[in-house]
Design a protein around this motif. Structure first.
Motif, mmCIF file in Angstrom:
data_model
loop_
_atom_site.group_PDB
_atom_site.id
_atom_site.type_symbol
_atom_site.label_atom_id
_atom_site.label_comp_id
_atom_site.label_asym_id
_atom_site.label_seq_id
_atom_site.Cartn_x
_atom_site.Cartn_y
_atom_site.Cartn_z
ATOM 1 N N SER A 92 -19.820 12.029 32.349
ATOM 2 C CA SER A 92 -18.676 12.240 33.245
ATOM 3 C C SER A 92 -17.466 11.526 32.682
ATOM 4 O O SER A 92 -17.560 10.373 32.255
ATOM 5 N N VAL A 93 -16.325 12.218 32.700
ATOM 6 C CA VAL A 93 -15.098 11.690 32.112
ATOM 7 C C VAL A 93 -13.934 12.037 33.035
ATOM 8 O O VAL A 93 -13.930 13.108 33.661
ATOM 9 N N GLN A 94 -12.953 11.162 33.103
ATOM 10 C CA GLN A 94 -11.758 11.455 33.883
ATOM 11 C C GLN A 94 -10.856 12.428 33.129
ATOM 12 O O GLN A 94 -10.739 12.367 31.896
ATOM 13 N N GLU A 95 -10.210 13.300 33.878
ATOM 14 C CA GLU A 95 -9.250 14.228 33.290
ATOM 15 C C GLU A 95 -8.200 13.451 32.483
ATOM 16 O O GLU A 95 -7.708 12.401 32.921
ATOM 17 N N GLY A 96 -7.890 13.972 31.300
ATOM 18 C CA GLY A 96 -6.879 13.334 30.456
ATOM 19 C C GLY A 96 -7.445 12.333 29.465
ATOM 20 O O GLY A 96 -6.781 11.995 28.477
ATOM 21 N N SER A 116 -9.301 15.599 27.826
ATOM 22 C CA SER A 116 -10.278 16.390 28.566
ATOM 23 C C SER A 116 -9.626 17.060 29.768
ATOM 24 O O SER A 116 -8.744 16.485 30.421
ATOM 25 N N GLN A 117 -10.084 18.280 30.056
ATOM 26 C CA GLN A 117 -9.541 19.051 31.172
ATOM 27 C C GLN A 117 -10.692 19.490 32.083
ATOM 28 O O GLN A 117 -11.824 19.671 31.606
ATOM 29 N N PRO A 118 -10.427 19.718 33.355
ATOM 30 C CA PRO A 118 -11.511 20.148 34.260
ATOM 31 C C PRO A 118 -12.232 21.404 33.773
ATOM 32 O O PRO A 118 -13.440 21.545 33.962
ATOM 33 N N GLY A 119 -11.517 22.302 33.105
ATOM 34 C CA GLY A 119 -12.131 23.514 32.571
ATOM 35 C C GLY A 119 -13.099 23.264 31.442
ATOM 36 O O GLY A 119 -13.847 24.167 31.037
ATOM 37 N N ASP A 120 -13.117 22.033 30.929
ATOM 38 C CA ASP A 120 -14.074 21.688 29.876
ATOM 39 C C ASP A 120 -15.453 21.391 30.449
ATOM 40 O O ASP A 120 -16.423 21.224 29.693
ATOM 41 N N SER A 121 -15.553 21.297 31.751
ATOM 42 C CA SER A 121 -16.840 21.009 32.384
ATOM 43 C C SER A 121 -17.821 22.145 32.098
ATOM 44 O O SER A 121 -17.596 23.290 32.488
ATOM 45 N N ALA A 122 -18.899 21.822 31.402
ATOM 46 C CA ALA A 122 -19.868 22.819 30.945
ATOM 47 C C ALA A 122 -21.016 22.075 30.270
ATOM 48 O O ALA A 122 -20.991 20.845 30.171
ATOM 49 N N VAL A 178 -15.793 16.882 33.879
ATOM 50 C CA VAL A 178 -14.465 16.290 33.778
ATOM 51 C C VAL A 178 -13.893 16.221 35.186
ATOM 52 O O VAL A 178 -13.679 17.237 35.843
ATOM 53 N N LEU A 179 -13.672 15.011 35.641
ATOM 54 C CA LEU A 179 -13.269 14.768 37.032
ATOM 55 C C LEU A 179 -11.757 14.741 37.157
ATOM 56 O O LEU A 179 -11.081 14.079 36.355
ATOM 57 N N PRO A 180 -11.210 15.464 38.129
ATOM 58 C CA PRO A 180 -9.741 15.490 38.294
ATOM 59 C C PRO A 180 -9.212 14.165 38.826
ATOM 60 O O PRO A 180 -9.941 13.353 39.364
#
Lengths: 113, 113
Positions: B12-16, B80-86, B111-113
């Motif tokens: 899990s990573v924060q956006e940006g 990182s962007q939320p759309g990278d969540s996969a 990727v957490l907003p």
């Protein structure tokens, strides 16, 4: 963008039925592949083809068979489906270049009851 | 015996911020390494690759690093962007058995907003 198509997307079928999973690509790729993936697991190669009339078995033993009569078409057949065949089946193709990635279809999720 | 390992099932990573996905391999005959992204109910999508003669390849927000001595591969996504969540799969090709791409089990990136 890769153009490789698999049908059906989802299939629920009873034990003992014969099924064929379709895979077609419009890129003119000589190399085509079938992978099997269970949830949360890695992809395993079950069949591949380097061109028309060429088919080989992959690392993972499979009771399925394939054919390659046309460059663009690489169907996979199960003569008698069993619950152990329940899985996701992914078709892929690649260019003949030395360093060419695989391009995947969207897969067929097969459930055998 | 798993030849391609992805030891982190999830990340899990924060956006940006930067996402770093890791992959280890055991086969010294691998000559071509790839990263794929997979959304639910879709096939894997090719992201980026690197041949064994290089140690870095960059494409936009994605960079792949290869450390052959450590048999280690990593994918950096920044920002990182939320759309990278996969789910991200590492794959490698054996130069002796060029028909087979060996896949890792995947790492689920959120990727957490």
């Amino acid at each position: 963008e890769a153009d490789i198509y698999q049908t059906p997307r989802y299939l629920v079928i009873g034990t003992g039925k014969k099924i064929t999973l379709e895979c077609s690509q419009t890129m003119g790729h000589d190399k085509m592949y079938w992978y099997q993936q269970d949830p949360g697991m890695e992809l395993h190669l079950i069949h591949y083809s380097y061109g028309v009339n060429s088919t080989e078995k992959g690392d993972l033993s499979s009771e399925s068979t394939v054919s390659r009569i046309r460059t663009e078409h690489f169907p996979l057949t199960l003569e008698s489906a069993r619950p152990s065949h329940t899985s996701q089946y992914l078709c892929a193709s690649s260019d003949a270049q030395a360093f060419a990635p695989l391009h995947f279809g969207n897969g067929t999720r097969l459930t055998v009851t | 015996d798993q030849q391609v390992k992805q030891n982190s099932p999830s990340l899990s990573v924060q956006e940006g911020r930067i996402s770093i996905l890791n992959c280890d391999y055991t086969n010294s005959m691998f000559d071509y390494f790839l990263w794929y992204k997979k959304y639910p109910a879709e096939g894997p999508t090719f992201l980026i690759s690197i041949s064994s003669i290089k140690d870095k390849n960059e494409d936009g927000r994605f960079t792949v690093f290869l450390n052959k001595s450590a048999k280690h591969l990593s994918l950096h996504i920044v920002p990182s962007q939320p759309g990278d969540s996969a789910v991200y799969f590492c794959a490698a090709r054996d130069q002796l058995y060029g028909q087979n791409f060996v896949f890792g089990p995947g790492t689920r990136l959120s990727v957490l907003p």
